[in-house]
Design a protein around this motif. Structure first.
Motif, PDB file in Angstrom:
ATOM      1  N   UNK A 197       1.892  17.545  56.190  1.00 15.36           N
ATOM      2  CA  UNK A 197       2.228  18.436  55.455  1.00 15.36           C
ATOM      3  C   UNK A 197       1.938  18.102  53.665  1.00 15.36           C
ATOM      4  N   UNK A 198       1.587  19.100  52.775  1.00 18.16           N
ATOM      5  CA  UNK A 198       1.303  19.234  52.064  1.00 18.16           C
ATOM      6  C   UNK A 198       1.722  20.150  50.550  1.00 18.16           C
ATOM      7  N   UNK A 199       2.471  19.308  49.694  1.00 15.02           N
ATOM      8  CA  UNK A 199       3.954  20.497  49.309  1.00 15.02           C
ATOM      9  C   UNK A 199       3.701  20.328  47.947  1.00 15.02           C
ATOM     10  N   UNK A 200       4.131  20.930  46.895  1.00 14.83           N
ATOM     11  CA  UNK A 200       3.750  20.674  45.686  1.00 14.83           C
ATOM     12  C   UNK A 200       5.088  20.473  44.471  1.00 14.83           C
ATOM     13  N   UNK A 201       5.397  19.357  43.566  1.00 15.48           N
ATOM     14  CA  UNK A 201       6.141  19.088  43.495  1.00 15.48           C
ATOM     15  C   UNK A 201       5.746  19.451  41.687  1.00 15.48           C
ATOM     16  N   UNK A 202       6.527  20.079  40.923  1.00 18.76           N
ATOM     17  CA  UNK A 202       5.666  20.753  39.898  1.00 18.76           C
ATOM     18  C   UNK A 202       6.053  19.118  38.387  1.00 18.76           C
ATOM     19  N   UNK A 203       6.291  19.353  37.717  1.00 19.03           N
ATOM     20  CA  UNK A 203       6.062  18.115  36.395  1.00 19.03           C
ATOM     21  C   UNK A 203       7.754  17.650  35.989  1.00 19.03           C
ATOM     22  N   UNK A 204       8.062  16.311  35.787  1.00 19.80           N
ATOM     23  CA  UNK A 204       9.013  15.699  35.343  1.00 19.80           C
ATOM     24  C   UNK A 204       8.683  15.655  33.295  1.00 19.80           C
TER      25      UNK A 204
ATOM     26  N   UNK B 155      16.786  14.256  44.655  1.00 25.78           N
ATOM     27  CA  UNK B 155      16.822  15.174  45.711  1.00 25.78           C
ATOM     28  C   UNK B 155      15.644  16.223  45.536  1.00 25.78           C
ATOM     29  N   UNK B 156      14.949  15.652  47.227  1.00 23.85           N
ATOM     30  CA  UNK B 156      13.722  17.119  46.998  1.00 23.85           C
ATOM     31  C   UNK B 156      14.525  18.188  48.137  1.00 23.85           C
ATOM     32  N   UNK B 157      13.886  19.584  47.971  1.00 28.38           N
ATOM     33  CA  UNK B 157      14.137  19.761  48.771  1.00 28.38           C
ATOM     34  C   UNK B 157      12.741  21.294  49.286  1.00 28.38           C
ATOM     35  N   UNK B 158      12.278  21.269  50.515  1.00 28.93           N
ATOM     36  CA  UNK B 158      11.527  21.411  50.846  1.00 28.93           C
ATOM     37  C   UNK B 158      10.428  21.228  50.288  1.00 28.93           C
ATOM     38  N   UNK B 159      10.198  19.780  50.485  1.00 29.14           N
ATOM     39  CA  UNK B 159       8.852  19.278  49.206  1.00 29.14           C
ATOM     40  C   UNK B 159       9.059  19.115  48.060  1.00 29.14           C
ATOM     41  N   UNK B 160      10.050  19.605  47.185  1.00 26.35           N
ATOM     42  CA  UNK B 160       9.777  20.016  45.819  1.00 26.35           C
ATOM     43  C   UNK B 160      11.007  19.271  45.385  1.00 26.35           C
ATOM     44  N   UNK B 161      11.162  18.885  43.833  1.00 28.34           N
ATOM     45  CA  UNK B 161      12.127  17.903  43.689  1.00 28.34           C
ATOM     46  C   UNK B 161      13.061  18.754  43.288  1.00 28.34           C
TER      47      UNK B 161
ATOM     48  N   UNK C  80      10.777  18.270  54.559  1.00 32.28           N
ATOM     49  CA  UNK C  80      10.740  17.516  53.176  1.00 32.28           C
ATOM     50  C   UNK C  80      11.842  17.792  52.789  1.00 32.28           C
ATOM     51  N   UNK C  81      12.683  17.967  53.319  1.00 31.60           N
ATOM     52  CA  UNK C  81      14.556  17.751  52.695  1.00 31.60           C
ATOM     53  C   UNK C  81      14.406  15.658  52.551  1.00 31.60           C
ATOM     54  N   UNK C  82      15.051  15.568  51.399  1.00 32.45           N
ATOM     55  CA  UNK C  82      15.195  13.998  51.662  1.00 32.45           C
ATOM     56  C   UNK C  82      15.766  13.437  49.777  1.00 32.45           C
ATOM     57  N   UNK C  83      16.821  12.304  50.407  1.00 29.39           N
ATOM     58  CA  UNK C  83      17.285  11.493  49.277  1.00 29.39           C
ATOM     59  C   UNK C  83      15.781  10.379  49.046  1.00 29.39           C
TER      60      UNK C  83
END
Length: 218
Positions: free
Chosen positions: A2-9, A131-137, A114-117
């Motif tokens: 699975x390849x997912x995108x997480x935006x900048x903090x 918490x992440x939902x569908x691989x994104x923060x 891609x859901x997890x704490x």
């Protein structure tokens, strides 16, 4: 994979975009696994592992050895188990790369969605709990993004013990037996346990994990 995108903090300016991937999806997803669960990484077991252009994750020499080759990349590997309540714990040691990094423990994870704490620290003394939902923060659930904590042992080759006590939606987070936050959140009730490493301030982060356990609540 699975390849997912997480935006900048915004409070960690070195982080631009993160590619979050599960290395070699493995393991069962039906029913709760019996406790206690312990993993000393003496053999590969059901742990996901693999190698691509960005990372290498493998069980070797009694640890889970996780290397991130490129900058602004995050990878996580899971055990292929299913847990709800319990005391989650792992020892993590950054052994190479810049101290501006991220590594830690994820729990109640669904590898398919891609859901997890996620409970992670950095080798320069910061903590992130969210918490992440569908691989994104999705959101931070303790503090505002990354926060500094004296509980974290800083530097390379410093081993930190991360512990989460999770009872239904009530969760207490500790680093080296020092509480760093607590929260009530009922978004995820059960799921897999895993390990995550990310590059924030440069490529070449390498972290070794050992003595992961999930114990029943006292």
């Amino acid at each position: 994979m699975h390849r997912l995108i997480h935006q900048a903090n915004p409070l960690r300016p070195a982080l631009l975009l993160l590619t979050v991937a599960l290395l070699g999806l493995a393991g069962c997803r039906s029913g709760a696994t019996g406790l206690p669960y312990t993993e000393t990484f003496d053999d590969a077991g059901d742990w996901s592992s693999g190698e691509d252009a960005y990372s290498i994750g493998q069980v070797v020499d009694g640890v889970y050895d996780f290397q991130i080759i490129e900058n602004d990349v995050s990878r996580w590997a899971s055990a292929g188990q299913n847990f709800g309540d319990g005391i989650f714990e792992v020892e993590a040691t950054a052994v190479a790369g810049p101290l501006d990094n991220g590594f830690g423990l994820l729990f109640r994870a669904n590898p398919e969605t891609g859901d997890f704490y996620l409970f992670k620290i950095s080798a320069d003394g910061y903590v992130w709990i969210g918490r992440y939902a569908e691989g994104a923060e999705d959101t931070t659930i303790v503090g505002e993004h990354w926060f500094e904590s004296p509980a974290v042992q800083q530097g390379l080759n410093a081993t930190n013990r991360l512990t989460v006590r999770a009872e239904a939606g009530n969760m207490i987070f500790s680093v080296n037996n020092q509480e760093v936050g607590r929260v009530t959140d009922n978004t995820f009730a059960s799921g897999d346990v895993g390990l995550l490493v990310q590059t924030l301030g440069g490529a070449g982060v390498r972290v070794q994990f050992d003595n992961l356990s999930v114990r029943p609540l006292d």
